[in-house]
Motif scaffolding. Structure first.
Motif, mmCIF file in Angstrom:
data_model
loop_
_atom_site.group_PDB
_atom_site.id
_atom_site.type_symbol
_atom_site.label_atom_id
_atom_site.label_comp_id
_atom_site.label_asym_id
_atom_site.label_seq_id
_atom_site.Cartn_x
_atom_site.Cartn_y
_atom_site.Cartn_z
ATOM 1 N N ASN A 195 0.823 -1.213 0.000
ATOM 2 C CA ASN A 195 0.000 0.000 0.000
ATOM 3 C C ASN A 195 0.855 1.260 0.000
ATOM 4 N N ARG A 196 1.985 1.207 0.691
ATOM 5 C CA ARG A 196 2.863 2.383 0.709
ATOM 6 C C ARG A 196 3.505 2.618 -0.654
ATOM 7 N N VAL A 197 3.934 1.537 -1.279
ATOM 8 C CA VAL A 197 4.495 1.663 -2.629
ATOM 9 C C VAL A 197 3.406 2.105 -3.603
ATOM 10 N N ARG A 198 2.191 1.560 -3.427
ATOM 11 C CA ARG A 198 1.085 1.913 -4.313
ATOM 12 C C ARG A 198 0.749 3.407 -4.191
ATOM 13 N N ALA A 199 0.846 3.960 -2.986
ATOM 14 C CA ALA A 199 0.563 5.385 -2.808
ATOM 15 C C ALA A 199 1.499 6.229 -3.661
ATOM 16 N N MET A 200 2.781 5.866 -3.698
ATOM 17 C CA MET A 200 3.732 6.610 -4.534
ATOM 18 C C MET A 200 3.463 6.370 -6.016
ATOM 19 N N ALA A 201 3.055 5.144 -6.362
ATOM 20 C CA ALA A 201 2.736 4.855 -7.763
ATOM 21 C C ALA A 201 1.535 5.672 -8.220
#
Length: 297
Positions: free
Chosen positions: A145-151
């Motif tokens: 989810n944290r990586v997805r937020a940046m994506a």
């Protein structure tokens, strides 16, 4: 002598000068006009007020100037046309426009590739979670989810095509939709209230903080799978972020973990003041200012 003097001045000016009769026929042209080899000027000669000419194309050149009406004894008797060659300026402008267009294309490609690379990391984390225990799955899901937020942030920039800042309403809405899908909490409604754009320097840590706050709400606030989450970003100069849910509140089986620690660290990165309130739900409130871009070179 005065007439000869002024005639010589006009005759040898670099600007194109022509005098037209009321029908638009040229009755005088200076040397610059003669060098153009035109028998007529492609302008409207009957205007009774001065008219500006911009970007007039004659052959391979471009001119700008004025059409100025002439009056003799109060009667309209034609016009004086004065034109300046702006070909080099137009070519320079087009060159700059081409360079900016190329730069925007490159920036768009960079954001697109960063988004794709982050999606690959998300997929790898998803594969890693296969067969893992529940605790490990939860940790890997949070990392996803944290990586997805940046994506999503890079996706927002790529889709809007505006690299001067991030449309926070679009970004937060996309983030909330993805998080709701990730947790399967389709009974939870959400509302986003903001019309603010922020630079990348600010939007990345702020986006991660919003991700943590909303994740905590989805995970702890709604044991029956129903509720509301509101994200509001407001202010001018001094900004205020509020993430509020109407769920169970901090006192209902909630303990401080990685998410809370990360929010505090992100608030410090934003030089902001973070506080939590629990009254008929939970509110995460951050007061901060937009960070200035730090030059790398």
């Amino acid at each position: 002598e005065a007439r000869r003097f002024f005639r010589n001045v006009v005759e040898n000016l670099g600007e194109v000068i022509a005098v037209l009769d009321p029908d638009g026929t040229i009755i005088y042209r200076n040397m610059a006009m003669k060098e153009l080899g035109l028998d007529e000027i492609p302008v409207e000669p009957s205007a009774r007020e001065p008219v500006m000419i911009e970007g007039l194309g004659i052959g391979d050149s471009y001119y700008k100037g004025w059409v100025i009406p002439r009056y003799i004894d109060g009667d309209f008797s034609g016009s004086i046309v004065s034109l300046t060659d702006i070909t080099d300026l137009i070519r320079t402008q087009r060159s700059l426009e081409d360079a900016l267009s190329e730069r925007d294309a490159l920036l768009s490609e960079v954001h697109h590739r960063v988004k794709n690379n982050l999606q690959i990391i998300i997929s790898l984390l998803n594969i890693q979670s296969t067969g893992a225990g529940e605790e490990a799955k939860s940790v890997l899901m949070d990392a996803q989810n944290r990586v997805r937020a940046m994506a999503i942030l890079h996706e927002t920039i790529y889709d809007t095509g505006d690299f001067t800042g991030v449309d926070m309403e679009s970004f937060i809405t996309r983030l909330m939709e993805r998080l709701r899908g990730a947790f399967g909490e389709y009974g939870v409604e959400f509302r986003v209230e903001t019309d603010i754009r922020l630079n990348l320097e600010t939007s990345i840590p702020l986006g991660l903080l919003i991700n943590e706050a909303v994740t905590n709400s989805f995970r702890h606030a709604f044991p029956d799978g129903r509720g509301r989450i509101m994200v509001k970003l407001e202010g001018d100069g001094d900004l205020r972020l509020t993430v509020r849910d109407d769920g169970a509140g901090l006192g209902s089986g909630y303990r401080e973990g990685v998410g809370m620690s990360l929010m505090k660290a992100l608030a410090d990165q934003l030089d902001g003041e973070l506080r939590f309130e629990s009254d008929g739900g939970t509110s995460v409130i951050l007061e901060f200012r937009e960070l200035e871009y730090r030059k790398r070179i």
